[in-house]
Design an enzyme around this catalytic site. Structure first.
Site, PDB file in Angstrom:
ATOM      1  N   LYS A   1      -2.962  -3.141  11.355  1.00  0.00           N
ATOM      2  CA  LYS A   1      -3.029  -3.696  10.177  1.00  0.00           C
ATOM      3  C   LYS A   1      -4.557  -3.736   9.683  1.00  0.00           C
ATOM      4  O   LYS A   1      -5.028  -4.265   8.827  1.00  0.00           O
ATOM      5  CB  LYS A   1      -2.705  -5.247  10.194  1.00  0.00           C
TER       6      LYS A   1
ATOM      7  N   HIS B   1      -2.896   3.807  18.351  1.00  0.00           N
ATOM      8  CA  HIS B   1      -3.596   2.534  18.431  1.00  0.00           C
ATOM      9  C   HIS B   1      -4.204   2.377  19.861  1.00  0.00           C
ATOM     10  O   HIS B   1      -4.814   1.192  19.760  1.00  0.00           O
ATOM     11  CB  HIS B   1      -2.362   1.382  18.352  1.00  0.00           C
TER      12      HIS B   1
ATOM     13  N   TYR C   1     -12.312  -0.170   6.020  1.00  0.00           N
ATOM     14  CA  TYR C   1     -11.475  -0.397   4.972  1.00  0.00           C
ATOM     15  C   TYR C   1     -12.210  -0.916   3.702  1.00  0.00           C
ATOM     16  O   TYR C   1     -11.705  -0.485   2.840  1.00  0.00           O
ATOM     17  CB  TYR C   1     -10.302  -1.536   5.408  1.00  0.00           C
TER      18      TYR C   1
ATOM     19  N   ARG D   1       1.651  -4.870   1.353  1.00  0.00           N
ATOM     20  CA  ARG D   1       1.741  -6.406   1.090  1.00  0.00           C
ATOM     21  C   ARG D   1       0.636  -6.696   0.012  1.00  0.00           C
ATOM     22  O   ARG D   1       1.271  -6.593  -1.289  1.00  0.00           O
ATOM     23  CB  ARG D   1       1.398  -7.240   2.397  1.00  0.00           C
TER      24      ARG D   1
HETATM   25  P1  PAP Z   1       0.227  -0.946  10.560  1.00  0.00           P
HETATM   26  O1  PAP Z   1      -0.666  -1.117  11.664  1.00  0.00           O
HETATM   27  O2  PAP Z   1       1.656  -1.834  10.596  1.00  0.00           O
HETATM   28  O3  PAP Z   1       0.586   0.282  10.032  1.00  0.00           O
HETATM   29  P2  PAP Z   1      -1.756  -0.830   8.417  1.00  0.00           P
HETATM   30  O4  PAP Z   1      -1.425   0.217   7.605  1.00  0.00           O
HETATM   31  O5  PAP Z   1      -2.699  -0.449   9.343  1.00  0.00           O
HETATM   32  O6  PAP Z   1      -0.528  -1.622   9.148  1.00  0.00           O
HETATM   33  O7  PAP Z   1      -2.236  -2.246   7.387  1.00  0.00           O
HETATM   34  C1  PAP Z   1      -1.697  -2.638   6.383  1.00  0.00           C
HETATM   35  C2  PAP Z   1      -2.389  -3.251   5.414  1.00  0.00           C
HETATM   36  O8  PAP Z   1      -2.948  -2.051   4.803  1.00  0.00           O
HETATM   37  C3  PAP Z   1      -1.691  -4.324   4.450  1.00  0.00           C
HETATM   38  O9  PAP Z   1      -2.452  -5.044   4.179  1.00  0.00           O
HETATM   39  P3  PAP Z   1      -2.502  -6.810   3.677  1.00  0.00           P
HETATM   40  O10 PAP Z   1      -1.338  -7.378   4.351  1.00  0.00           O
HETATM   41  O11 PAP Z   1      -3.801  -7.444   3.665  1.00  0.00           O
HETATM   42  O12 PAP Z   1      -1.900  -6.481   2.272  1.00  0.00           O
HETATM   43  C4  PAP Z   1      -1.362  -3.323   3.365  1.00  0.00           C
HETATM   44  O13 PAP Z   1      -0.937  -4.133   2.122  1.00  0.00           O
HETATM   45  C5  PAP Z   1      -2.324  -2.477   3.443  1.00  0.00           C
HETATM   46  N1  PAP Z   1      -2.183  -1.131   2.604  1.00  0.00           N
HETATM   47  C6  PAP Z   1      -1.332  -0.430   2.761  1.00  0.00           C
HETATM   48  N2  PAP Z   1      -1.359   0.669   2.033  1.00  0.00           N
HETATM   49  C7  PAP Z   1      -2.510   0.519   1.490  1.00  0.00           C
HETATM   50  C8  PAP Z   1      -3.110   1.502   0.557  1.00  0.00           C
HETATM   51  N3  PAP Z   1      -2.532   2.412   0.122  1.00  0.00           N
HETATM   52  N4  PAP Z   1      -4.357   0.995  -0.009  1.00  0.00           N
HETATM   53  C9  PAP Z   1      -4.921  -0.201   0.338  1.00  0.00           C
HETATM   54  N5  PAP Z   1      -4.120  -0.964   1.360  1.00  0.00           N
HETATM   55  C10 PAP Z   1      -3.141  -0.694   1.977  1.00  0.00           C
END
Ligand code: PAP
Length: 341
Positions: free
Chosen positions: A89, A146, A235, A305
């Site tokens: 995340k 991870h 991030y 999200r």
């Molecule tokens: P994972 O470990 O399950 O793969 P990961 O992709 O690391 O998850 O993190 C998900 C977060 O990145 C989400 O954040 P939020 O819950 O605070 O919204 C998700 O929305 C965000 N995310 C996914 N894709 C993008 C993107 N293209 N740009 C910015 N944030 C993103």
């Protein structure tokens, strides 16, 4: 450059760990696993009933623990391997998309790019999820993991010149993103986990691949010691200046953007392709699923999200924010690494 490998992870790992693929090495890992599992400390799970602690890190007792043991025992790295390393995340999906698009930019046009029809996780597989497939992958392999830096085998970190790109994120946003995500994946038989409970567990370090701060510090220190091998990203920086970070990424990965590419707007095209707005609105990311194992099937839409900086604070009380900030300051003290407020 042959790095596009359509999602081999999913079926393979489930078959593998269910013993349907007869492999001596997997069997050895499974034997070791069965031996140690009963004696490992247990903590409450977020998605599974419980997590187990192995070599100081909290893992799901089946998938993640076996994956880690297999990597430590049998993975054969190549000097050209590139790993995207993340704590869940913190931006894995985004980083996968950006890296895949950067490395393969001369291979695919932006109008019919694989990322328009494949979730980023399907373009760039998890190291610990596909033990039987990796030897057949062409170099340079683009993989994600991870696993904390300190638990990786020397063959990956010392003996080979593998490169790592790590992304971290403010712990408050990680906690909230994770809590919401894990509750979606939590089986119906288990009561949802409350934010208060998730907060306590997170602060105690009990969350997948936690403690979070140790995970971050492992890669942070490695990036200071061997900057040519470990690129450390945030991030928040990526959100603020995506083009600057993508150029750094290209440079680090040995695919620097030429002046001509920059003037033609290739960097901005990549940023746009991989943006939250674009990816989250694609049909594949709204309606398809990612099959990580026979038990773990995730709707792609759950990976997208809000994609905002600072959203975690709107879920947490002032007291929670204070406590998590204090833990963060304490843990990072003297490291030179800081997060925002
Ligand atoms: P994972 O470990 O399950 O793969 P990961 O992709 O690391 O998850 O993190 C998900 C977060 O990145 C989400 O954040 P939020 O819950 O605070 O919204 C998700 O929305 C965000 N995310 C996914 N894709 C993008 C993107 N293209 N740009 C910015 N944030 C993103």
């Amino acid at each position: 450059m042959d790095s596009f490998l359509p999602s081999p992870d999913c079926d393979t790992i489930s078959k593998t760990y269910n013993g349907q693929i007869d492999s001596h090495l997997i069997q050895k890992t499974n034997e070791g696993y069965r031996e140690i599992l009963p004696n490992l400390p247990r903590g409450k799970g977020w998605m599974t009933e419980h997590l187990v602690q192995y070599q100081g890190v909290w893992l799901t007792p089946n998938f993640a623990l076996k994956g880690l043991m297999w990597v430590q025992d049998h993975f054969k790295p190549r000097s050209t391997d590139i790993f995207l390393a993340t704590f869940p995340k913190t931006g894995t999906t985004w980083l996968k998309a950006l890296t895949f698009a950067t490395v393969n930019r001369n291979r695919y046009g932006f109008a019919d790019h694989p990322l328009l029809t494949t979730v980023p996780h399907g373009c760039l597989p998890f190291l610990e999820a596909c033990p039987n497939d990796l030897d057949g992958f062409p170099s340079p392999r683009l993989l994600s993991t991870h696993i904390p830096y300190t638990l990786l085998p020397n063959s990956m970190t010392v003996n080979q010149s593998c490169r790592f790109v790590y992304i971290c994120r403010d712990p408050k946003d990680v906690l909230v993103s994770k809590w919401l995500f894990m509750n979606k994946l939590r089986p119906k038989e288990l009561a949802p986990i409350s934010l208060e409970e998730a907060f306590e567990l997170f602060c105690q370090g009990i969350s997948h691949y936690g403690p979070y701060w140790d995970h971050v510090l492992g890669y942070w220190k490695a990036s200071l010691e061997t900057p040519e091998k470990v690129l450390f990203l945030k991030y928040e920086e990526l959100k603020e200046e995506p083009s600057v970070v993508v150029k750094r990424l290209g440079e680090f990965l040995g695919h620097p953007f030429s002046l001509e590419e920059v003037s033609k707007g290739v960097v901005e095209e990549i940023v746009k392709l991989c943006s939250f707005e674009n990816l989250s609105n694609l049909e594949v990311n709204k309606s398809s699923v990612l099959k990580l194992s026979t038990q773990i099937i995730i709707d792609n839409r759950h990976f997208f999200r809000k994609g905002k900086v600072g959203d975690g604070k709107s879920y947490l009380t002032d007291e929670m924010i204070k406590r998590i900030n204090e833990i963060t300051s304490e843990k990072l003290l003297g490291s030179g690494l800081v997060f925002g407020s």
